[in-house]
Design a protein around this motif. Structure first.
Motif, PDB file in Angstrom:
ATOM      1  N   VAL A 132      -1.987  -4.548  -4.476  1.00 14.41           N
ATOM      2  CA  VAL A 132      -1.362  -4.506  -5.802  1.00 14.41           C
ATOM      3  C   VAL A 132      -2.206  -5.308  -6.786  1.00 14.41           C
ATOM      4  N   TRP A 133      -2.606  -6.503  -6.393  1.00 16.44           N
ATOM      5  CA  TRP A 133      -3.423  -7.357  -7.255  1.00 16.44           C
ATOM      6  C   TRP A 133      -4.741  -6.664  -7.618  1.00 16.44           C
ATOM      7  N   ARG A 134      -5.405  -6.060  -6.630  1.00 17.01           N
ATOM      8  CA  ARG A 134      -6.678  -5.376  -6.883  1.00 17.01           C
ATOM      9  C   ARG A 134      -6.508  -4.210  -7.845  1.00 17.01           C
ATOM     10  N   LYS A 135      -5.428  -3.465  -7.668  1.00 17.82           N
ATOM     11  CA  LYS A 135      -5.184  -2.327  -8.541  1.00 17.82           C
ATOM     12  C   LYS A 135      -5.022  -2.794  -9.984  1.00 17.82           C
ATOM     13  N   LEU A 136      -4.274  -3.860 -10.188  1.00 17.47           N
ATOM     14  CA  LEU A 136      -4.059  -4.382 -11.536  1.00 17.47           C
ATOM     15  C   LEU A 136      -5.345  -4.956 -12.129  1.00 17.47           C
ATOM     16  N   LYS A 137      -6.101  -5.708 -11.344  1.00 15.65           N
ATOM     17  CA  LYS A 137      -7.374  -6.248 -11.840  1.00 15.65           C
ATOM     18  C   LYS A 137      -8.355  -5.112 -12.137  1.00 15.65           C
ATOM     19  N   GLY A 138      -8.309  -4.059 -11.327  1.00 13.62           N
ATOM     20  CA  GLY A 138      -9.163  -2.902 -11.546  1.00 13.62           C
ATOM     21  C   GLY A 138      -8.830  -2.160 -12.837  1.00 13.62           C
ATOM     22  N   MET A 139      -7.620  -2.333 -13.324  1.00 13.86           N
ATOM     23  CA  MET A 139      -7.214  -1.740 -14.598  1.00 13.86           C
ATOM     24  C   MET A 139      -7.600  -2.634 -15.771  1.00 13.86           C
ATOM     25  N   GLY A 140      -8.000  -3.874 -15.473  1.00 14.79           N
ATOM     26  CA  GLY A 140      -8.378  -4.814 -16.527  1.00 14.79           C
ATOM     27  C   GLY A 140      -7.256  -5.749 -16.936  1.00 14.79           C
ATOM     28  N   ALA A 141      -6.192  -5.814 -16.151  1.00 11.43           N
ATOM     29  CA  ALA A 141      -5.059  -6.679 -16.482  1.00 11.43           C
ATOM     30  C   ALA A 141      -5.457  -8.147 -16.432  1.00 11.43           C
ATOM     31  N   VAL A 142      -4.852  -8.941 -17.310  1.00 11.80           N
ATOM     32  CA  VAL A 142      -5.008 -10.390 -17.236  1.00 11.80           C
ATOM     33  C   VAL A 142      -3.697 -10.969 -16.733  1.00 11.80           C
ATOM     34  N   LYS A 182      -4.556 -15.827 -28.431  1.00 14.08           N
ATOM     35  CA  LYS A 182      -4.644 -16.397 -27.078  1.00 14.08           C
ATOM     36  C   LYS A 182      -4.747 -15.289 -26.042  1.00 14.08           C
ATOM     37  N   VAL A 183      -3.960 -14.235 -26.231  1.00 16.65           N
ATOM     38  CA  VAL A 183      -3.986 -13.115 -25.280  1.00 16.65           C
ATOM     39  C   VAL A 183      -5.336 -12.401 -25.351  1.00 16.65           C
ATOM     40  N   ILE A 184      -5.792 -12.117 -26.555  1.00 21.76           N
ATOM     41  CA  ILE A 184      -7.079 -11.436 -26.727  1.00 21.76           C
ATOM     42  C   ILE A 184      -8.200 -12.276 -26.128  1.00 21.76           C
ATOM     43  N   ASP A 185      -8.126 -13.587 -26.313  1.00 18.62           N
ATOM     44  CA  ASP A 185      -9.140 -14.488 -25.740  1.00 18.62           C
ATOM     45  C   ASP A 185      -9.167 -14.409 -24.218  1.00 18.62           C
ATOM     46  N   ARG A 186      -8.006 -14.244 -23.606  1.00 20.19           N
ATOM     47  CA  ARG A 186      -7.956 -14.113 -22.140  1.00 20.19           C
ATOM     48  C   ARG A 186      -8.664 -12.838 -21.687  1.00 20.19           C
ATOM     49  N   PHE A 187      -8.411 -11.742 -22.408  1.00 19.52           N
ATOM     50  CA  PHE A 187      -9.075 -10.481 -22.072  1.00 19.52           C
ATOM     51  C   PHE A 187     -10.590 -10.606 -22.245  1.00 19.52           C
ATOM     52  N   THR A 188     -11.022 -11.167 -23.367  1.00 21.47           N
ATOM     53  CA  THR A 188     -12.470 -11.261 -23.615  1.00 21.47           C
ATOM     54  C   THR A 188     -13.136 -12.240 -22.645  1.00 21.47           C
TER      55      THR A 188
END
Length: 193
Positions: free
Chosen positions: A24-34, A82-88
């Motif tokens: 589950v974690w890999r799938k979410l990280k693979g989608m680019g989730a933070v 703050k959220v955008i900074d986490r993604f970048t």
């Protein structure tokens, strides 16, 4: 000012089997989730992300867990940033790793050039490595929702790697007997014509 909208997935899964929790974690990280914290992650709102998060929600239910999917916004521009900074930050980390692999590629070309190892086999191997770098950068870019600062540096490094391989390829072709001037006009001594 247009406000960014995100999808918030919060989930809880049984600790065992660990492989399913990790999937589950890999799938979410693979989608680019933070991840905001354990079991709480965000993605920019899009139809594709809604569809894919519903699949994850179903996966979580199938392994005996619970999931809630919500749409959310930042309370103010500072929270949104703050959220955008986490993604970048996540994407810049991926770009940094990519740039490191570009440095490895550049070093390999330099080593082969210094050793005058100009063979088709080596060229093919390096070409495959460059194609892997191109594919990797495309994957990172697909998850770069907010144009992370290192994206331009990654592009420059890939372009440099491409130019290095082109120069190396030229040297390989020049080094091969069949590509030398007059090679095609020489008669094979075994040819009786």
């Amino acid at each position: 000012m247009m406000q960014n909208s995100w999808l918030l997935l919060t989930y809880k899964v049984p600790p065992e089997p660990a492989a399913k929790r990790i999937a589950v974690w890999r799938k979410l990280k693979g989608m680019g989730a933070v991840y905001l914290q354990n079991g709480v992650c965000l993605l920019p709102k899009s139809d594709d992300h809604v569809r894919r998060l519903r699949v994850v929600e179903n996966d979580v239910a199938e392994i005996g867990g619970e999931a809630v999917l919500l749409e959310t916004v930042g309370l103010d521009p500072a929270q949104e940033q703050k959220v955008i900074d986490r993604f970048t930050a996540d994407r810049d980390e991926a770009y940094r790793e990519f740039i490191g692999k570009c440095a490895d590629f550049e070093a390999e070309i330099a080593k082969e050039t210094a050793a005058e190892h100009f063979t088709y086999a080596e060229l093919e191997e390096n070409d495959e490595d460059l194609e892997k770098l191109k594919g990797w950068l495309a994957k990172i870019r697909k998850l770069d929702f907010y144009n992370a600062p290192l994206s331009a540096d990654a592009d420059k490094r890939l372009n440099h790697c491409t130019a290095l391989l082109e120069a190396y390829a030229k040297r390989v072709f020049e080094a091969q007997e069949e590509n030398r001037p007059g090679a095609s006009t020489r008669q094979n001594p075994n040819d009786k014509t």
